[in-house]
Write an enzyme that holds these catalytic residues in place. Structure first.
Site, PDB file in Angstrom:
ATOM      1  N   ARG A 127       1.100  -0.533  -0.218  1.00 19.48           N
ATOM      2  CA  ARG A 127       0.038   0.280  -0.113  1.00 19.48           C
ATOM      3  C   ARG A 127       1.428   1.813  -0.132  1.00 19.48           C
ATOM      4  O   ARG A 127       0.815   2.249   0.691  1.00 19.48           O
ATOM      5  CB  ARG A 127      -0.833  -0.143   1.313  1.00 19.48           C
ATOM      6  CG  ARG A 127      -1.832  -0.760   1.317  1.00 19.48           C
ATOM      7  CD  ARG A 127      -3.158  -0.737   0.491  1.00 19.48           C
ATOM      8  NE  ARG A 127      -4.366  -1.543  -0.181  1.00 19.48           N
ATOM      9  CZ  ARG A 127      -5.594  -1.471   0.806  1.00 19.48           C
ATOM     10  NH1 ARG A 127      -5.643  -0.514   2.102  1.00 19.48           N
ATOM     11  NH2 ARG A 127      -6.372  -2.109   0.663  1.00 19.48           N
ATOM     12  N   ARG A 148      -3.671   6.106   1.082  1.00 17.82           N
ATOM     13  CA  ARG A 148      -4.298   7.695   1.250  1.00 17.82           C
ATOM     14  C   ARG A 148      -3.545   8.411   2.141  1.00 17.82           C
ATOM     15  O   ARG A 148      -4.429   9.864   2.433  1.00 17.82           O
ATOM     16  CB  ARG A 148      -5.789   6.991   2.124  1.00 17.82           C
ATOM     17  CG  ARG A 148      -7.057   7.206   1.074  1.00 17.82           C
ATOM     18  CD  ARG A 148      -7.831   6.538   1.874  1.00 17.82           C
ATOM     19  NE  ARG A 148      -6.880   4.872   1.699  1.00 17.82           N
ATOM     20  CZ  ARG A 148      -8.632   3.279   2.826  1.00 17.82           C
ATOM     21  NH1 ARG A 148      -9.447   3.617   2.887  1.00 17.82           N
ATOM     22  NH2 ARG A 148      -7.831   2.598   3.363  1.00 17.82           N
ATOM     23  N   ARG A 153      -7.594  10.698  -6.420  1.00 18.45           N
ATOM     24  CA  ARG A 153      -8.602  10.313  -6.358  1.00 18.45           C
ATOM     25  C   ARG A 153      -9.532  10.834  -6.016  1.00 18.45           C
ATOM     26  O   ARG A 153     -11.191   9.614  -6.308  1.00 18.45           O
ATOM     27  CB  ARG A 153      -8.411   9.138  -4.533  1.00 18.45           C
ATOM     28  CG  ARG A 153      -9.542   8.688  -3.841  1.00 18.45           C
ATOM     29  CD  ARG A 153      -9.818   6.988  -4.444  1.00 18.45           C
ATOM     30  NE  ARG A 153     -11.105   6.753  -3.467  1.00 18.45           N
ATOM     31  CZ  ARG A 153     -11.839   7.182  -3.265  1.00 18.45           C
ATOM     32  NH1 ARG A 153     -12.613   7.907  -3.866  1.00 18.45           N
ATOM     33  NH2 ARG A 153     -12.273   6.128  -2.669  1.00 18.45           N
TER      34      ARG A 153
END
Ligand code: CP3
Length: 347
Positions: free
Chosen positions: A33, A37, A46
């Site tokens: 990851r 975010r 996004r």
């Protein structure tokens, strides 16, 4: 004078050298990851894409998000921005990501599933775009979920970490469950093979929920399908290494490595890497396993934990990684600090 083709003059990316079983003098690293975010530039794209799946299926945006962490940090690999749940989509199951909650899959009708890779071609287009933009000394990692883990989501429809209904289905109705896992095994082979043809230099198989199965079921639903995937991919693409990540497999990690035939073995933070190394063939590259919670915290504790891992893995083929994904509240500066710790370490 003979001209050497340009390709041969380039050195094999250090991450691939480690996966070939070499002890590299610089430890390669990437983070699960690593795109996501915690990066403001990810949150901006996004938002532009509107939804997570739109982001995954717009090749230019998915490629850009894949490359974002490497523009800031010095990782040795990019991992294609996609999701393990694109395989259920290609099989014809409905999929949504609910803001702040996670994946929601439509009702499962095993009999009507049919794998159609054309439903997910943007993933392969994104891989090709990334490979063209990525420097030759950086590896590109493709991935898929393992059949067991993907079946968990397909049957239950959402994730809760326990998947009791799925464990029950595997136990009480092994014939039907086996059909689903068999279908997923073949779909996973096609999906990974297509990623390799599109430009992936290595692939990782995420078995995030391997740890909830007891030993006998672990053999049937984790090891056997993974062994079939590894054998077929190694036959079709002998130069492309495979990393298996049976998260929370505990004492079954070593058996998983020996019996599936993977070239790399990812470990979660609960594993003592030195102990694991003692039970795994020295030709298999270990990967892991810093606690993502320490990356979130940062500071001396992070440095000490990273150095411990590097020291313990000094004499074997190794890829530094987290033991699970980057937590979304992680300050990007902590990733920069971790990168500096890894880079200042020499074998
Ligand atoms: O590692 C990377 O940077 C590559 C991209 C990647 C994603 N998902 C992007 C993603 C990878 C390798 C995955 C794998 C994945 N997806 C797994 C296995 C690894 C693990 O975490 O155990 C699983 C179980 C999934 C399924 C999935 N996708 C869940 C449960 C969720 C929701 C949880 C969450 O973190 O929101 C997702 C969504 C998802 N996949 C996000 C990202 C960046 C967040 C989506 C967003 O931006 O809103």
């Amino acid at each position: 004078m003979r001209t050497v083709p340009k390709q041969n003059m380039q050195e094999t990316p250090v991450l691939l050298q480690a996966l070939q079983g070499k002890v590299t003098n610089r430890v390669p690293f990437w983070l699960m990851r690593q795109a996501g975010r915690y990066l403001p530039e990810y949150r901006a794209l996004r938002q532009q894409a509107g939804s997570f799946l739109n982001l995954c299926f717009t090749p230019e945006l998915a490629a850009e998000v894949t490359l974002q962490p490497l523009r800031r940090f010095d990782m040795d690999a990019a991992i294609i921005f996609s999701d393990i749940l694109v395989v259920p989509l290609a099989l014809g199951q409905k999929l949504d990501f609910v803001e702040g909650e996670g994946p929601r899959l439509g009702p499962l009708d095993t009999g009507s599933l049919r794998y159609d890779s054309s439903r997910i071609t943007p993933v392969y287009d994104a891989l090709s775009l990334v490979r063209r933009q990525l420097p030759p000394d950086k590896a590109l990692i493709g991935f898929a979920g393992a059949p067991w883990t993907v079946a968990c989501y397909m049957i239950q429809g959402y994730g809760d970490g326990a998947f009791e209904s799925v464990v029950a289905a595997a136990k009480n109705n092994p014939a039907e469950f086996g059909m689903l896992v068999g279908m997923l095994t073949e779909a996973t082979i096609e999906h990974l093979s297509a990623q390799i043809r599109a430009g992936a230099d290595a692939v990782q198989i995420f078995d995030s929920w391997a740890g909830i199965l007891p030993e006998t079921e672990f053999s049937t639903w984790v090891i056997a399908p993974t062994r079939r995937i590894v054998a077929e991919l190694n036959k079709r693409h002998p130069a492309t290494p495979i990393i298996g990540f049976p998260r929370q497999a505990g004492y079954l990690y070593a058996r998983y490595a020996a019996e599936t035939g993977v070239q790399g073995l990812g470990a979660d933070p609960s594993v003592d890497l030195s102990q694991l190394a003692a039970g795994v063939s020295p030709g298999i590259c270990l990967q892991g396993n810093l606690d993502p919670g320490l990356l979130l915290k940062g500071g001396e504790e992070l440095t000490a934990a990273a150095e411990n891992i590097l020291e313990a893995m000094r004499h074997r083929p190794f890829i530094f990684n987290l033991g699970h994904g980057v937590i979304k509240e992680t300050p990007p500066e902590h990733v920069a600090a971790l990168s500096a710790v890894i880079r200042s370490f020499r074998q």
